[in-house]
Enzyme design. Structure first.
Site, PDB file in Angstrom:
ATOM      1  CB  ALA A  69      -0.747  -0.175   1.324  1.00 15.31           C
ATOM      2  CB  THR A  70       4.159   1.702   1.291  1.00 16.07           C
ATOM      3  OG1 THR A  70       3.724   1.366   3.134  1.00 16.07           O
ATOM      4  CG2 THR A  70       5.292   3.004   1.410  1.00 16.07           C
ATOM      5  CD  GLN A 178      -4.999  -0.876   9.243  1.00 22.79           C
ATOM      6  OE1 GLN A 178      -5.687  -1.687   9.274  1.00 22.79           O
ATOM      7  NE2 GLN A 178      -3.926  -0.888   9.178  1.00 22.79           N
ATOM      8  CB  SER A 196      -2.152  -3.444   1.973  1.00 21.91           C
ATOM      9  OG  SER A 196      -0.834  -4.300   2.081  1.00 21.91           O
ATOM     10  CG  HIS A 198       0.634  -6.545   5.158  1.00 22.61           C
ATOM     11  ND1 HIS A 198       0.729  -6.462   6.378  1.00 22.61           N
ATOM     12  CD2 HIS A 198       0.924  -5.662   4.198  1.00 22.61           C
ATOM     13  CE1 HIS A 198       1.280  -5.460   5.884  1.00 22.61           C
ATOM     14  NE2 HIS A 198       0.747  -4.997   5.140  1.00 22.61           N
ATOM     15  CB  THR A 234       8.770 -10.125 -13.409  1.00 22.62           C
ATOM     16  OG1 THR A 234      10.778  -9.612 -13.911  1.00 22.62           O
ATOM     17  CG2 THR A 234       8.007 -11.482 -13.931  1.00 22.62           C
ATOM     18  CB  CYS A 320       4.140   2.600   8.560  1.00 23.86           C
ATOM     19  SG  CYS A 320       3.791   1.464   7.665  1.00 23.86           S
TER      20      CYS A 320
HETATM   21  N1  PMP Z   1      -1.783   2.654   4.800  1.00 23.72           N
HETATM   22  C1  PMP Z   1      -2.304   2.350   5.483  1.00 23.72           C
HETATM   23  C2  PMP Z   1      -3.825   2.600   6.651  1.00 23.72           C
HETATM   24  C3  PMP Z   1      -1.893   1.568   6.340  1.00 23.72           C
HETATM   25  O1  PMP Z   1      -2.360   1.163   7.737  1.00 23.72           O
HETATM   26  C4  PMP Z   1      -0.225   1.010   6.548  1.00 23.72           C
HETATM   27  C5  PMP Z   1       0.159  -0.690   6.778  1.00 23.72           C
HETATM   28  N2  PMP Z   1       0.433   0.124   8.296  1.00 23.72           N
HETATM   29  C6  PMP Z   1       0.143   1.760   5.193  1.00 23.72           C
HETATM   30  C7  PMP Z   1      -0.918   2.259   4.217  1.00 23.72           C
HETATM   31  C8  PMP Z   1       0.988   0.962   4.451  1.00 23.72           C
HETATM   32  O2  PMP Z   1       1.161  -1.177   4.074  1.00 23.72           O
HETATM   33  P1  PMP Z   1       1.537  -1.572   3.622  1.00 23.72           P
HETATM   34  O3  PMP Z   1       2.497  -2.074   4.520  1.00 23.72           O
HETATM   35  O4  PMP Z   1       1.434  -2.348   2.087  1.00 23.72           O
HETATM   36  O5  PMP Z   1       2.751  -0.498   2.549  1.00 23.72           O
END
Ligand code: PMP
Length: 374
Positions: A69-70, A178, A196, A198, A234, A320
């Protein structure tokens, strides 16, 4: 170990893991390739993409696979900003965003973009009147999360989308990381959506950006053609397949799991309310998966360390943003620097058991008494 940090990461579902291994074995060809193996891999990605679009009810979106997601947030925000810079350089967001959104905005600000943050009301939601005041003809992007990772506040996304839709030059980006797989979401009138897998029992190191077809982004990774114009390299075939399955499994049990998590959250809040120094920072608009609280007068780091010594995993701010500065999100919503300094997050999922929560409460009780005694 008692794991109460499901907003940071979730264990991969075994069915998802099985599929991941299978795809890696039978469809390992590079999906950019033009031979049979490449075509098979490409076909698998196509099937995963169709499934994701159907599950999220967004038939007109393009699905871009990223490393997380980052990266998806970076691509959405910088991609719009750079492609539409001749139209305008004004962007609106909030101070409740993930570091990958606020960091992208900060970078854009340093090269001349104008960033406005819309006010947050006491209940944690975006002040729609203020958004109406801020938005203008040269606003090219509004970026607001569906649910923030620290307090779990669910924003009034459909109302925000209606405001943004009145401005034809402006796109709406929603970081739904989220929210997806946890609560019902509505993606009408949203141009870009990040998530994301995960966070919902899929793979780590994988992200998705949904993009409406009419929108053009400036790619952020250059070099080579790929299944997506927006993301060279890829393609992660097994990741795409695993993401689609993880989403499918979550969506099939969404309501049931949501009810289970609500019951657990209610129980936890009731137990914690008995402690006079506990203050809940998550408001009534929070999803039940996230409970942010403070033990007044005790720094978050001290409480986390005490819990961690007893093998309880909770987080301060989000995974993060672990620096020791007070939480900006908690400060914004509560207006209290003390609460911001002492705030930490419990995050739950349907896998959280009653006995884990009971054990957590016993450990919490011990830590509370030892850290608050004069
Ligand atoms: N956006 C939000 C709201 C998140 O909670 C997170 C993960 N902490 C991210 C983005 C980033 O996700 P990723 O670990 O997949 O880069």
């Amino acid at each position: 170990m008692i794991y109460l940090d499901y907003a940071a990461d979730t264990p991969v579902d075994v069915q998802v893991l099985d599929l991941f291994c299978q795809i890696n074995q039978v469809a390992f060809g590079n999906a950019n390739g033009t031979h049979l193996s490449g075509k098979n891999a490409k076909q698998l990605i196509k099937q995963a993409t169709i499934k994701i679009k159907n599950l999220l009810n967004c038939s007109t979106s393009e699905v871009i696979y990223t490393s997380g997601a980052t990266e998806a947030n970076n691509l959405a925000i910088k991609g719009v900003a750079r492609n539409y810079r001749e139209v305008g350089r004004h962007i609106i967001s909030t101070c409740l965003e993930h570091a990958s959104v606020s960091g992208s905005l900060k970078q854009l600000q340093s090269i001349g973009y104008e960033i406005d943050l819309v006010s947050i009301r006491k209940d944690g939601t975006v002040d729609l009147d203020h958004l109406n005041e801020l938005i203008r003809e040269d606003t090219i992007l509004v970026s607001i999360n569906y649910v923030d990772s620290e307090l779990g506040i669910c924003q009034p996304i459909p109302s925000i989308a209606t405001i943004v839709a009145a401005y034809p030059n402006c796109f709406f980006h929603v970081d739904a990381t989220q929210a997806v797989g946890k609560i019902p979401i509505h993606l009408d009138q949203i141009d870009l959506v990040t998530f994301s897998p995960h966070k919902f029992f899929g793979l780590n190191g994988m992200g998705v950006l949904l993009k409406s077809e009419s929108l053009i982004l400036e790619p952020q990774i250059h070099g080579g053609t790929s299944t997506s114009y927006y993301r060279s390299g890829t393609p992660f075939t097994a990741g795409a397949g695993a993401t689609a399955l993880a989403l499918e499994l979550c969506m099939a049990e969404l309501k049931e799991r949501l009810t289970q998590v609500t019951v657990k959250n209610d129980w936890l809040k009731k137990q914690l309310s008995a402690y006079p120094l506990v203050a809940f920072n998550s408001t009534g608009h929070a999803i039940p998966h996230i409970l942010n609280l403070s033990v007044k007068g005790v720094k978050a780091q001290a409480f986390q360390a005490a819990l961690s010594d007893r093998k309880v995993c909770i987080s301060i701010k989000s995974a993060c943003s672990t620096d020791s500065t007070p939480s900006r999100s908690v400060l914004t919503v509560t207006g209290s620097r003390d609460l911001a300094r002492s705030s930490w997050r419990i995050s739950l999922c349907h896998l959280t058991t009653d006995s884990e929560l009971q054990e957590f409460m016993d450990i919490f009780d011990y830590c509370y008494k030892s850290l608050t005694k004069k």
